[in-house]
Design a protein around this motif. Structure first.
Motif, short mmCIF file in Angstrom:
data_model
loop_
_atom_site.label_atom_id
_atom_site.label_comp_id
_atom_site.label_asym_id
_atom_site.label_seq_id
_atom_site.Cartn_x
_atom_site.Cartn_y
_atom_site.Cartn_z
N PHE B 53 0.82 -1.20 0.00
CA PHE B 53 0.00 0.00 0.00
C PHE B 53 0.86 1.26 0.00
O PHE B 53 0.63 2.19 -0.78
N VAL B 54 1.87 1.28 0.87
CA VAL B 54 2.72 2.48 0.96
C VAL B 54 3.43 2.71 -0.38
O VAL B 54 3.50 3.84 -0.87
N SER B 55 3.91 1.64 -0.99
CA SER B 55 4.60 1.83 -2.26
C SER B 55 3.62 2.30 -3.35
O SER B 55 4.00 3.04 -4.26
N GLY B 72 8.40 1.20 0.52
CA GLY B 72 7.85 -0.12 0.87
C GLY B 72 8.73 -0.82 1.90
O GLY B 72 8.24 -1.37 2.89
N ILE B 73 10.05 -0.74 1.66
CA ILE B 73 10.98 -1.36 2.61
C ILE B 73 10.87 -0.69 3.97
O ILE B 73 10.78 -1.35 5.01
N LEU B 74 10.85 0.66 3.96
CA LEU B 74 10.79 1.40 5.22
C LEU B 74 9.52 1.07 6.00
O LEU B 74 9.56 0.87 7.22
N SER B 75 8.39 0.99 5.29
CA SER B 75 7.14 0.70 6.01
C SER B 75 7.20 -0.70 6.60
O SER B 75 6.70 -0.93 7.70
N GLY B 76 7.85 -1.63 5.89
CA GLY B 76 8.03 -2.96 6.46
C GLY B 76 8.85 -2.89 7.74
O GLY B 76 8.54 -3.55 8.73
N MET B 77 9.91 -2.06 7.71
CA MET B 77 10.77 -1.95 8.89
C MET B 77 9.99 -1.39 10.08
O MET B 77 10.19 -1.82 11.22
N LEU B 210 9.66 -5.13 1.12
CA LEU B 210 10.16 -5.10 -0.26
C LEU B 210 9.34 -6.06 -1.13
O LEU B 210 8.97 -5.73 -2.26
N GLY B 211 9.06 -7.25 -0.57
CA GLY B 211 8.20 -8.20 -1.29
C GLY B 211 6.84 -7.59 -1.60
O GLY B 211 6.32 -7.73 -2.71
N GLY B 212 6.28 -6.89 -0.61
CA GLY B 212 4.99 -6.24 -0.82
C GLY B 212 5.07 -5.18 -1.91
O GLY B 212 4.19 -5.07 -2.77
N ALA B 213 6.18 -4.41 -1.89
CA ALA B 213 6.36 -3.37 -2.91
C ALA B 213 6.44 -3.99 -4.30
O ALA B 213 5.84 -3.48 -5.26
N PHE B 214 7.15 -5.13 -4.41
CA PHE B 214 7.25 -5.78 -5.72
C PHE B 214 5.90 -6.30 -6.17
O PHE B 214 5.53 -6.19 -7.34
N LEU B 215 5.15 -6.85 -5.21
CA LEU B 215 3.82 -7.36 -5.53
C LEU B 215 2.95 -6.25 -6.13
O LEU B 215 2.14 -6.48 -7.03
N MET B 216 3.15 -5.04 -5.58
CA MET B 216 2.39 -3.89 -6.07
C MET B 216 2.90 -3.43 -7.42
O MET B 216 2.16 -3.30 -8.39
N SER B 220 0.76 -5.02 -11.15
CA SER B 220 -0.52 -4.34 -11.31
C SER B 220 -0.28 -2.86 -11.53
O SER B 220 0.86 -2.39 -11.47
N ASP B 221 -1.33 -2.11 -11.79
CA ASP B 221 -1.13 -0.67 -11.90
C ASP B 221 -1.95 0.09 -10.87
O ASP B 221 -2.00 1.29 -10.88
N ARG B 222 -2.66 -0.64 -10.00
CA ARG B 222 -3.40 0.04 -8.92
C ARG B 222 -3.57 -0.91 -7.76
O ARG B 222 -3.53 -2.12 -7.92
N PHE B 223 -3.81 -0.31 -6.57
CA PHE B 223 -3.96 -1.12 -5.36
C PHE B 223 -5.32 -1.76 -5.32
O PHE B 223 -6.29 -1.24 -5.86
N GLN B 224 -5.39 -2.95 -4.70
CA GLN B 224 -6.69 -3.49 -4.35
C GLN B 224 -6.56 -4.15 -2.99
O GLN B 224 -5.49 -4.65 -2.64
N PRO B 225 -7.64 -4.13 -2.19
CA PRO B 225 -7.51 -4.48 -0.78
C PRO B 225 -6.96 -5.88 -0.50
O PRO B 225 -6.19 -6.05 0.41
N ASP B 226 -7.33 -6.88 -1.27
CA ASP B 226 -6.85 -8.22 -0.95
C ASP B 226 -5.68 -8.63 -1.84
O ASP B 226 -5.56 -9.77 -2.25
N LEU B 227 -4.80 -7.66 -2.09
CA LEU B 227 -3.71 -7.85 -3.03
C LEU B 227 -2.82 -9.05 -2.70
O LEU B 227 -2.43 -9.80 -3.59
N THR B 228 -2.50 -9.23 -1.41
CA THR B 228 -1.52 -10.27 -1.06
C THR B 228 -2.13 -11.67 -1.08
O THR B 228 -1.42 -12.63 -1.35
N ALA B 229 -3.44 -11.77 -0.81
CA ALA B 229 -4.16 -13.04 -0.93
C ALA B 229 -3.40 -14.25 -0.39
O ALA B 229 -3.25 -15.25 -1.08
#
Lengths: 358, 309
Positions: B53-55, B72-77, B210-216, B220-229
């Motif tokens: 989300f942050v990324s 994304g990395i910073l928010s994970g930290m 970082l994994g979350g940032a890459f997933l984003m 994809s080109d936009r966020f969706q709530p259940d992105l990580t599934a």
């Protein structure tokens, strides 16, 4: 360095103070979130009151929302009291809803009360079966119950998605499009009857309260309840006493699953009247919070469940009147859980700050 | 169904495997460091959503992908810091902490997302580009599968030997592993248990972010709530199935990624078999893997046990 020292005697007024502080901090954070989203805060809180407490209708709506949460909360209490970290309530709600829906089609035409009893019993059975599955995975194959239950949750959600999104239970007008992913409405006579004539409080609420009272007696006044608590404190000692802890684990997960399954029944046959993922999503996970905030006691769970039910009911009004996104509800719930966890530590330990870290 | 076995589709499935592997591998390898330090962090899923989300917000605001990845990395930290505070300092139960955090972050990101888009269309961004390695990318089949990926995919694969070296060949790695087996030994030496646990979880959660940032940014080109599934949960399963060893974790992640890649392709091809079955496969496989690999676990002895002096 920060270290913790156990408090030797528990001081009721200190405990009360700490938990009230957690509530106050929770409210401040909620207000901050609302403020940061540019919401009119008094208007939002007024909408919350209007949707949850202002009238008989609002109160009954709150209690209907509370019903599945009390049940999934109880399912959490039974498992967590024994330190079995089952988070399968989510999947068990789905399984309960699906097997109850199956029963409502299968026993269509049976006399009303027999039909309803079968629907409810099948709901409990569906949840219990998933409980058996995780118990077997843990007992026979040493698969950690947290992992197995989460994986089963995802699998069962895909299963429902198939059953109502292209599968045999898909809404008839929707077979070719499968946009809505829902079943046909349940038959009128399968619906859980309302308790007081025209008001919309349904039988499920009574079921939830009765379950909570039953759980209370079970946990505190029966040999099995003793085993549940002993398993949480010291499973090794329980084994030496001659108890088959594998069996205890199995029974606990069956009971927990059955109660969570009931939550699925009440939601589908009491409130949404259609089988769909949307209606069930998150009930199990919220139940974990409800059970935890209820102090892992059945009666505390009723109170926590009703408060969260009111929050969910009020959220509808907040969305309409104050344009607050409905996602505020899980946010508040998660926040309160974390603050309560911190308060639990402060209640049990003295926090001592000493020297420096190396 | 037979369309699934055409050459182009198979290449696409294999290339997709590496792409889908990337975020899970970052999270799994990061979480491995955390768990070797004795913290049973169940908040991987939530940390990943937060990173994503942050990324997303930074990418749409700044149009700078490096900045988005960094945030994304910073928010994970930051998430790691919170989990460290709850588990290492307050000694709250590790499972409950992680679960609570997952629920909170799931709701919070959804709430922020709704506010961010204000009822309109979600803003979009241009995602990460593929990078063809010269010469190697022109090798038939292999080039398309292995050498035409996003740079972060290579970094993810590289992180396996790097973290392996860190854990087994450096003093800090030794101390972190010691925390998982016998934290008292660290304490008796006069070293801080809490400090090292914090470092481990901040490294781990940073990688998960970082994994979350890459997933984003990579899919994809936009966020969706259940992105990580459930990808965060798969990362945890990969660690158990991989017996807490970097190589084993890598192998388990590859299996999940392959199954998921197959599922995605089945959905695109529109085979007669319901696509949901294929999407359920990684989760089913994870249970089967755990059953098959249950012998000789290598689980750190003090994993998930709060340390009291």
């Amino acid at each position: 360095m920060i270290s913790l020292e156990k408090r030797l005697e528990s001081n009721i007024s200190w405990v009360l103070f700490v938990y009230s502080l957690a509530c106050i901090v929770g409210f401040i954070f909620t207000a901050f979130l609302l403020w940061s989203s540019g919401t009119d805060i008094p208007k939002a809180f007024f909408a919350l009151y209007k949707g949850s407490l202002s009238s008989k209708k609002a109160i009954f709506s709150s209690l209907n929302y509370a019903t599945p949460l009390i049940l999934t909360g109880l399912a959490t209490v039974v498992a967590f009291r024994a330190q079995i970290w089952s988070i399968g309530q989510e999947g068990q709600v789905y399984a309960g809803a699906m097997s109850a829906y199956f029963a409502s089609l299968m026993f269509y035409g049976a006399p009303l009360w027999i039909h309803l009893l079968l629907v409810i019993a099948f709901g409990a059975l569906g949840g219990a079966l998933l409980g058996v599955l995780s118990a077997v995975l843990k007992n026979k194959f040493h698969v950690n119950e947290v992992i197995s239950t989460v994986m089963i949750n995802y699998i069962i959600i895909f299963f429902l998605s198939y059953m109502v999104g292209g599968g045999p239970w898909t809404e008839i007008s929707d077979v070719n499009t499968t946009v809505y992913q829902q079943s046909d409405p349940v038959a009128d006579y399968s619906k859980l009857p309302y308790l007081f004539g025209s008001t919309k409080l349904h039988l499920g609420f009574l079921l939830a309260i009765l379950s909570a009272v039953a759980c209370h007696f079970l946990i505190y006044s029966t040999p099995f309840g003793y085993e549940i608590r002993a398993m949480g404190h010291n499973p090794v000692a329980l084994g030496h006493r001659g108890t088959n802890t594998h069996k205890t684990l199995l029974y606990i997960l069956i009971l927990s699953g059955a109660i969570a399954g009931l939550a699925g029944v009440t939601e589908i046959f009491g409130t949404s009247h259609r089988l769909k993922s949307e209606a069930l999503y998150g009930l199990g996970y919220t139940g974990i919070i409800v059970g935890m905030i209820g102090g892992l006691t059945p009666l505390g769970t009723i109170i926590a469940g009703i408060i969260f039910g009111g929050l969910a009911s009020g959220a509808l009004y907040m969305k309409v009147l104050a344009k607050v996104p409905a996602a505020l509800v899980p946010t508040i719930e998660g926040m309160f859980l974390l603050f309560f966890l911190c308060a639990g530590v402060a209640a049990r330990y003295k926090i001592v700050v000493t020297g420096k870290d190396v | 169904m037979s369309e699934l076995f055409q050459e182009a589709v198979i290449i696409s499935i294999l290339a997709g495997t590496l792409r889908i592997m990337t975020p899970i591998l970052f999270a799994a390898i990061g979480e491995l460091v955390t768990q070797r330090a004795g913290i049973w962090n169940m908040g991987v899923e939530g940390t990943m959503i937060m990173g994503a989300f942050v990324s997303y917000v930074v990418a749409t605001q700044s149009d700078s992908l490096p900045l988005a990845i960094l945030s994304g990395i910073l928010s994970g930290m930051v998430m790691g810091l919170i989990i460290g505070f709850m588990t290492s300092t307050l000694r709250v139960d590790h499972f409950i902490t992680g679960l609570g955090l997952n629920l909170l972050v799931g709701g919070l990101t959804f709430f922020w997302f709704r506010i961010y888009v204000k009822g309109g269309h979600p803003p979009t961004f241009t995602g990460l580009e593929n990078f063809s390695i010269p010469i190697l990318a022109s090798i038939p089949i292999l080039g398309e599968v292995f050498f035409n990926q996003k740079p972060l995919t290579y970094i993810a694969i590289l992180s396996v030997p790097v973290v392996s070296y860190f854990l087994y060949r450096t003093r800090w790695g030794l101390e972190i592993r010691c925390l998982g087996e016998n934290p008292k030994a660290i304490d008796i030496k006069g070293l801080s248990v809490a400090l090292r646990q914090y470092i481990a979880i901040i490294i781990g959660s940073g990688m998960t972010g970082l994994g979350g940032a890459f997933l984003m940014l990579g899919f994809s080109d936009r966020f969706q709530p259940d992105l990580t599934a459930g990808k965060g949960w798969l990362a945890i399963v990969a660690i158990i199935a991989g017996k807490w060893l970097p190589k084993g974790v890598f192998a388990a992640v590859l299996v999940f990624a392959f199954l998921e890649s197959v599922a995605v392709h089945v959905q695109i091809i529109d085979a007669d078999i319901p696509y949901q079955i294929f999407f359920a496969l990684p989760y089913l496989a994870s249970i089967i893997l755990l059953i098959l690999l249950r012998r000789k676990t290598n689980q750190p002895a003090r994993l998930g046990v709060p340390y009291f002096r």
